[in-house]
Write an enzyme that holds these catalytic residues in place. Sequence first.
Site, PDB file in Angstrom:
ATOM      1  N   ASN A   1      -1.923   2.998   0.547  1.00 21.37           N
ATOM      2  CA  ASN A   1      -2.049   1.604   0.975  1.00 21.37           C
ATOM      3  C   ASN A   1      -1.231   1.435   2.257  1.00 21.37           C
ATOM      4  OD1 ASN A   1      -2.065  -1.139   1.298  1.00 21.37           O
ATOM      5  ND2 ASN A   1      -0.888  -1.597  -0.557  1.00 21.37           N
TER       6      ASN A   1
ATOM      7  N   GLU B   1       2.280  -7.750  -3.679  1.00 23.00           N
ATOM      8  CA  GLU B   1       2.517  -8.542  -2.460  1.00 23.00           C
ATOM      9  C   GLU B   1       1.515  -9.690  -2.365  1.00 23.00           C
ATOM     10  OE1 GLU B   1       2.543  -5.246   0.278  1.00 23.00           O
ATOM     11  OE2 GLU B   1       4.395  -4.550  -0.677  1.00 23.00           O
TER      12      GLU B   1
ATOM     13  N   HIS C   1      -2.462  -6.613  -5.947  1.00 21.35           N
ATOM     14  CA  HIS C   1      -1.206  -6.003  -5.481  1.00 21.35           C
ATOM     15  C   HIS C   1      -0.065  -7.027  -5.583  1.00 21.35           C
ATOM     16  CE1 HIS C   1       1.789  -4.153  -2.906  1.00 21.35           C
ATOM     17  NE2 HIS C   1       1.167  -3.013  -3.149  1.00 21.35           N
TER      18      HIS C   1
ATOM     19  N   GLU D   1       2.201  -0.762 -11.144  1.00 22.24           N
ATOM     20  CA  GLU D   1       3.208  -0.775 -10.087  1.00 22.24           C
ATOM     21  C   GLU D   1       4.332  -1.738 -10.453  1.00 22.24           C
ATOM     22  OE1 GLU D   1       1.441   0.564  -6.095  1.00 22.24           O
ATOM     23  OE2 GLU D   1       1.058  -1.566  -6.289  1.00 22.24           O
TER      24      GLU D   1
ATOM     25  N   SER E   1       7.469   3.667  -4.841  1.00 21.48           N
ATOM     26  CA  SER E   1       8.367   4.652  -4.221  1.00 21.48           C
ATOM     27  C   SER E   1       8.072   6.092  -4.625  1.00 21.48           C
ATOM     28  CB  SER E   1       9.836   4.294  -4.507  1.00 21.48           C
ATOM     29  OG  SER E   1      10.147   3.014  -3.982  1.00 21.48           O
TER      30      SER E   1
ATOM     31  N   LYS F   1      -1.050  -1.124   4.160  1.00 23.16           N
ATOM     32  CA  LYS F   1      -0.562  -2.507   4.331  1.00 23.16           C
ATOM     33  C   LYS F   1      -0.807  -2.983   5.778  1.00 23.16           C
ATOM     34  CE  LYS F   1       2.691  -1.567   0.688  1.00 23.16           C
ATOM     35  NZ  LYS F   1       3.922  -1.916  -0.002  1.00 23.16           N
TER      36      LYS F   1
ATOM     37  N   GLY G   1       8.511  -0.227  -2.597  1.00 14.40           N
ATOM     38  CA  GLY G   1       9.174  -0.318  -1.298  1.00 14.40           C
ATOM     39  C   GLY G   1      10.691  -0.385  -1.394  1.00 14.40           C
TER      40      GLY G   1
HETATM   41  C1  PEP Z   1       2.662  -0.146  -2.886  1.00 17.12           C
HETATM   42  O1  PEP Z   1       2.908  -1.039  -2.077  1.00 17.12           O
HETATM   43  O2  PEP Z   1       1.616  -0.171  -3.559  1.00 17.12           O
HETATM   44  C2  PEP Z   1       3.651   0.910  -3.044  1.00 17.12           C
HETATM   45  C3  PEP Z   1       3.570   1.681  -4.102  1.00 17.12           C
HETATM   46  O3  PEP Z   1       4.604   1.001  -2.062  1.00 17.12           O
HETATM   47  P1  PEP Z   1       5.775   2.100  -1.961  1.00 17.12           P
HETATM   48  O4  PEP Z   1       5.153   3.448  -2.235  1.00 17.12           O
HETATM   49  O5  PEP Z   1       6.280   1.985  -0.567  1.00 17.12           O
HETATM   50  O6  PEP Z   1       6.781   1.745  -2.991  1.00 17.12           O
END
Ligand code: PEP
Length: 250
Positions: free
Chosen positions: A9, A97, A95, A167, A213, A11, A173
């Site tokens: 992703n 966000e 997601h 997630e 992460s 973003k 992040g």
């Molecule tokens: C995400 O935004 O779906 C995500 C998993 O981000 P990150 O890998 O940076 O934690």
Amino acid sequence: MRNKIVAGNWKMNKNSEQTEDLLNELIEKMPIDTEVKVIVAPTFVNLSSAVDHLQFTSIEVAAQNVHQSESGAFTGEISADMLKSVGVGIVILGHSERRAIFHETDALIASKVNTALEHDMTVIFCFGEELKDRQSKNHFNIVENQLRDGLFQIAAKDWNHIVLAYEPVWAIGTGETASPEQVQEMHEFIRETVRKAYGSDIAEDVSILYGGSVKPDNAKEIFSKPDVDGGLIGGAALKVDDFIAIVTAF
Ligand code: PEP
């Protein structure tokens, strides 16, 4: 059939030129014999060129959002038909966000899921608890409710168009990853929740990705868990060597 999937992703990162550079590097370095389905999700304005760029590869392109309506007076929005018309058949929905920053509710996400499925799109359905939910030991309830309220309205026949992405918000992040044991425990719970609602065949077939992460140095252990079928990758998807290392961690 359960697929191994690694999805990146991107973003709101990478302009048009940077997108091409990233895709070229990805094409050059991606092992051709991988059995992992690799997906990348650039920003809307770069989807069309990404589809063109990747047309002779096995890498697939996803959108990061879609509007729930067919068309109309929705300034700034993108419809499923528009995505399909530029060759995009996958969309990330739910997601954290989108939920936190853009106030997307389970009900809204459910209607976006329905629209995407009506257009034969595959949905990467994201969900996961916040830190306060885990601290108060409410994380299983939260996850179950997100599934029931955002996804379980779909018909059994549509499950072959669904990929689940657990997630935990506290791991996105932040550099803080859920432990492989925490991931397996939750993925097992998710599969069981799907089993109770739709039966064993669907529960066994659905791919459940972990996101939060994931990095080259923790991917292998997370992916080795029996109910983990891959990852949704944010930050590390923007560095080709890291992303490939995660793909090859399977
Ligand atoms: C995400 O935004 O779906 C995500 C998993 O981000 P990150 O890998 O940076 O934690």
